[in-house]
Write a protein that holds these residues in place. Structure first.
Motif, PDB file in Angstrom:
ATOM      1  N   VAL A  38      -8.077   1.963 -17.069  1.00  0.00           N
ATOM      2  CA  VAL A  38      -7.874   2.278 -15.652  1.00  0.00           C
ATOM      3  C   VAL A  38      -8.324   1.104 -14.790  1.00  0.00           C
ATOM      4  CG1 VAL A  38      -8.394   3.900 -13.795  1.00  0.00           C
ATOM      5  CG2 VAL A  38      -8.241   4.699 -16.148  1.00  0.00           C
ATOM      6  N   ASP A  39      -9.425   0.467 -15.171  1.00  0.00           N
ATOM      7  CA  ASP A  39      -9.903  -0.708 -14.437  1.00  0.00           C
ATOM      8  C   ASP A  39      -8.840  -1.804 -14.431  1.00  0.00           C
ATOM      9  OD1 ASP A  39     -12.322   0.543 -13.982  1.00  0.00           O
ATOM     10  OD2 ASP A  39     -13.336  -0.418 -15.673  1.00  0.00           O
ATOM     11  N   GLU A  40      -8.218  -2.028 -15.571  1.00  0.00           N
ATOM     12  CA  GLU A  40      -7.185  -3.056 -15.691  1.00  0.00           C
ATOM     13  C   GLU A  40      -5.969  -2.697 -14.837  1.00  0.00           C
ATOM     14  OE1 GLU A  40      -5.803  -6.700 -16.809  1.00  0.00           O
ATOM     15  OE2 GLU A  40      -7.769  -5.828 -17.260  1.00  0.00           O
ATOM     16  N   PHE A  41      -5.582  -1.428 -14.885  1.00  0.00           N
ATOM     17  CA  PHE A  41      -4.459  -0.953 -14.078  1.00  0.00           C
ATOM     18  C   PHE A  41      -4.745  -1.151 -12.584  1.00  0.00           C
ATOM     19  CE2 PHE A  41      -3.276   2.802 -11.458  1.00  0.00           C
ATOM     20  CZ  PHE A  41      -1.911   2.572 -11.341  1.00  0.00           C
ATOM     21  N   ALA A  42      -5.955  -0.792 -12.167  1.00  0.00           N
ATOM     22  CA  ALA A  42      -6.325  -0.867 -10.751  1.00  0.00           C
ATOM     23  C   ALA A  42      -6.376  -2.305 -10.241  1.00  0.00           C
ATOM     24  CB  ALA A  42      -7.671  -0.183 -10.532  1.00  0.00           C
ATOM     25  N   LYS A  43      -6.776  -3.240 -11.094  1.00  0.00           N
ATOM     26  CA  LYS A  43      -6.857  -4.645 -10.684  1.00  0.00           C
ATOM     27  C   LYS A  43      -5.478  -5.210 -10.353  1.00  0.00           C
ATOM     28  CE  LYS A  43     -11.123  -5.837 -13.142  1.00  0.00           C
ATOM     29  NZ  LYS A  43     -11.707  -6.576 -14.298  1.00  0.00           N
ATOM     30  N   ASN A  44      -4.459  -4.713 -11.025  1.00  0.00           N
ATOM     31  CA  ASN A  44      -3.096  -5.205 -10.800  1.00  0.00           C
ATOM     32  C   ASN A  44      -2.292  -4.299  -9.874  1.00  0.00           C
ATOM     33  OD1 ASN A  44      -3.395  -7.410 -12.666  1.00  0.00           O
ATOM     34  ND2 ASN A  44      -3.228  -5.932 -14.330  1.00  0.00           N
ATOM     35  N   ALA A  45      -2.931  -3.259  -9.346  1.00  0.00           N
ATOM     36  CA  ALA A  45      -2.215  -2.263  -8.554  1.00  0.00           C
ATOM     37  C   ALA A  45      -1.675  -2.821  -7.235  1.00  0.00           C
ATOM     38  CB  ALA A  45      -3.117  -1.061  -8.274  1.00  0.00           C
ATOM     39  N   ILE A  46      -2.339  -3.827  -6.666  1.00  0.00           N
ATOM     40  CA  ILE A  46      -1.862  -4.390  -5.404  1.00  0.00           C
ATOM     41  C   ILE A  46      -0.506  -5.056  -5.596  1.00  0.00           C
ATOM     42  CG2 ILE A  46      -2.206  -6.263  -3.753  1.00  0.00           C
ATOM     43  CD1 ILE A  46      -5.048  -5.567  -3.514  1.00  0.00           C
ATOM     44  N   GLN A  87       1.649  -4.700  -8.125  1.00  0.00           N
ATOM     45  CA  GLN A  87       2.665  -3.829  -8.704  1.00  0.00           C
ATOM     46  C   GLN A  87       3.053  -2.671  -7.800  1.00  0.00           C
ATOM     47  OE1 GLN A  87       0.804  -2.807 -12.504  1.00  0.00           O
ATOM     48  NE2 GLN A  87       2.215  -4.183 -13.548  1.00  0.00           N
ATOM     49  N   PHE A  88       2.073  -2.133  -7.076  1.00  0.00           N
ATOM     50  CA  PHE A  88       2.323  -0.915  -6.300  1.00  0.00           C
ATOM     51  C   PHE A  88       1.833  -0.969  -4.846  1.00  0.00           C
ATOM     52  CE2 PHE A  88       1.689   0.369 -10.786  1.00  0.00           C
ATOM     53  CZ  PHE A  88       2.975   0.837 -11.044  1.00  0.00           C
ATOM     54  N   GLY A  89       1.196  -2.069  -4.456  1.00  0.00           N
ATOM     55  CA  GLY A  89       0.681  -2.150  -3.096  1.00  0.00           C
ATOM     56  C   GLY A  89      -0.530  -1.279  -2.857  1.00  0.00           C
ATOM     57  N   LEU A  90      -1.229  -0.902  -3.937  1.00  0.00           N
ATOM     58  CA  LEU A  90      -2.411  -0.041  -3.830  1.00  0.00           C
ATOM     59  C   LEU A  90      -3.677  -0.875  -3.976  1.00  0.00           C
ATOM     60  CD1 LEU A  90      -1.383   2.964  -6.141  1.00  0.00           C
ATOM     61  CD2 LEU A  90      -1.470   2.965  -3.645  1.00  0.00           C
ATOM     62  N   SER A  91      -4.682  -0.556  -3.170  1.00  0.00           N
ATOM     63  CA  SER A  91      -5.968  -1.208  -3.341  1.00  0.00           C
ATOM     64  C   SER A  91      -6.605  -0.710  -4.638  1.00  0.00           C
ATOM     65  CB  SER A  91      -6.898  -0.903  -2.164  1.00  0.00           C
ATOM     66  OG  SER A  91      -7.255   0.472  -2.157  1.00  0.00           O
ATOM     67  N   GLU A  92      -7.582  -1.442  -5.114  1.00  0.00           N
ATOM     68  CA  GLU A  92      -8.263  -1.053  -6.352  1.00  0.00           C
ATOM     69  C   GLU A  92      -8.914   0.324  -6.207  1.00  0.00           C
ATOM     70  OE1 GLU A  92     -11.802  -2.674  -9.367  1.00  0.00           O
ATOM     71  OE2 GLU A  92     -11.083  -3.926  -7.715  1.00  0.00           O
ATOM     72  N   SER A  93      -9.560   0.550  -5.071  1.00  0.00           N
ATOM     73  CA  SER A  93     -10.246   1.837  -4.884  1.00  0.00           C
ATOM     74  C   SER A  93      -9.251   2.988  -4.787  1.00  0.00           C
ATOM     75  CB  SER A  93     -11.132   1.795  -3.639  1.00  0.00           C
ATOM     76  OG  SER A  93     -10.372   1.504  -2.488  1.00  0.00           O
ATOM     77  N   ALA A  94      -8.108   2.769  -4.124  1.00  0.00           N
ATOM     78  CA  ALA A  94      -7.097   3.822  -4.004  1.00  0.00           C
ATOM     79  C   ALA A  94      -6.507   4.155  -5.369  1.00  0.00           C
ATOM     80  CB  ALA A  94      -5.994   3.395  -3.043  1.00  0.00           C
ATOM     81  N   ALA A  95      -6.184   3.127  -6.148  1.00  0.00           N
ATOM     82  CA  ALA A  95      -5.604   3.338  -7.474  1.00  0.00           C
ATOM     83  C   ALA A  95      -6.564   4.125  -8.362  1.00  0.00           C
ATOM     84  CB  ALA A  95      -5.265   1.993  -8.117  1.00  0.00           C
ATOM     85  N   ALA A 101       3.223   5.541  -5.436  1.00  0.00           N
ATOM     86  CA  ALA A 101       3.498   4.352  -4.619  1.00  0.00           C
ATOM     87  C   ALA A 101       4.988   4.038  -4.599  1.00  0.00           C
ATOM     88  CB  ALA A 101       2.714   3.160  -5.153  1.00  0.00           C
ATOM     89  N   ASP A 102       5.656   4.194  -5.733  1.00  0.00           N
ATOM     90  CA  ASP A 102       7.095   3.914  -5.802  1.00  0.00           C
ATOM     91  C   ASP A 102       7.909   4.925  -5.000  1.00  0.00           C
ATOM     92  OD1 ASP A 102       7.098   1.579  -7.311  1.00  0.00           O
ATOM     93  OD2 ASP A 102       7.029   2.653  -9.217  1.00  0.00           O
ATOM     94  N   LEU A 103       7.533   6.196  -5.072  1.00  0.00           N
ATOM     95  CA  LEU A 103       8.233   7.218  -4.290  1.00  0.00           C
ATOM     96  C   LEU A 103       8.052   6.960  -2.792  1.00  0.00           C
ATOM     97  CD1 LEU A 103       7.449  10.537  -6.237  1.00  0.00           C
ATOM     98  CD2 LEU A 103       9.636   9.335  -6.109  1.00  0.00           C
ATOM     99  N   ALA A 104       6.835   6.587  -2.401  1.00  0.00           N
ATOM    100  CA  ALA A 104       6.552   6.281  -1.000  1.00  0.00           C
ATOM    101  C   ALA A 104       7.391   5.105  -0.531  1.00  0.00           C
ATOM    102  CB  ALA A 104       5.069   5.990  -0.812  1.00  0.00           C
ATOM    103  N   SER A 105       7.538   4.107  -1.402  1.00  0.00           N
ATOM    104  CA  SER A 105       8.346   2.937  -1.073  1.00  0.00           C
ATOM    105  C   SER A 105       9.826   3.292  -0.985  1.00  0.00           C
ATOM    106  CB  SER A 105       8.134   1.851  -2.135  1.00  0.00           C
ATOM    107  OG  SER A 105       9.032   0.772  -1.952  1.00  0.00           O
TER     108      SER A 105
END
Length: 224
Positions: A71-79, A81-89, A122-126
């Motif tokens: 999850v940490d790895e996913f969250a680091k790349n979330a900005i 890939q998905f425009g999400l901050s680490e804390s939001a992801a 994030a993708d649905l929102a986009s």
């Protein structure tokens, strides 16, 4: 008279210079106060953001256990890939993980579902031009069976639709006979199957004004 006028000019000059110096002094003090207030404000925001992330990390570590690194790895790349901050992801994924855990879904499956649904929000929102929070709340219906909100994203979940999908996937068990964990897993897979057009939309349209703004906003939060 000439002497009086000269004296008056000198007095006025001194007075004007005094006023100018006073105004300059006041302006400097105001500028310094404004800058100081700005720095203090940024500092408070940074401390708040750091505190929020630390709190979310505690939830991640508790919910995901030995799988928290993924999850940490996913969250680091979330900005990117998905425009999400680490804390939001991490916050979204942890919420879904906790819901899956409470329903008795296998932890490995719940981890995958949590990460994928977070990205899908994030993708649905986009794709549909809504905010991520709204999309995320709608996707929680996969677990709660309250799926009406998903209709705005082109997803209609009914027992008939799930039954047809189950047969298509080779599942012979009747939907009405499934427990919560089985039905949630089936609904999850169904949602993935009918949202293919929206999947990866943020990455494909990250250069758009709306998505660029989301990225910049979350980059600022990450910087803090």
């Amino acid at each position: 008279v000439r002497n009086s006028l000269s004296s008056l000019d000198a007095a006025v000059g001194k007075s004007s210079a005094g006023i100018t110096n006073s105004l300059n002094s006041i302006a400097k003090k105001i500028s310094f106060a404004a800058i100081s207030a700005g720095i203090i404000g940024i500092g408070k925001s940074a401390l708040s953001a750091a505190s929020d992330l630390q709190e979310v990390q505690n939830v991640v570590d508790t919910s995901f256990g030995s799988m928290s690194g993924e999850v940490d790895e996913f969250a680091k790349n979330a900005i990117s890939q998905f425009g999400l901050s680490e804390s939001a992801a991490k916050g979204y994924a942890s919420t879904l993980m906790a819901m899956g855990n409470s329903m008795g879904i296998a932890k490995k499956n719940t981890k995958t579902m949590s990460i994928q649904l977070t990205g899908l929000a994030a993708d649905l929102a986009s794709f549909y031009n809504t905010d991520v929070e709204t999309a995320f709340n709608a996707l929680q219906g996969v677990y709660t069976n309250n799926t009406r909100a998903l209709r705005q994203y082109g997803v209609v979940i009914t027992d008939a639709a799930l039954s047809a999908f189950a047969l298509q996937e080779g599942i012979t068990k009747n939907v009405s006979a499934m427990n919560q964990a089985e039905k949630a897993t089936l609904a999850y897979n169904y949602v993935l199957s009918v949202t293919k057009d929206a999947q990866n939309d943020f990455a494909k349209t990250h250069f758009s004004w709306a998505n660029s703004l989301k990225t910049i906003t979350n980059q600022i939060q990450t910087l803090m």
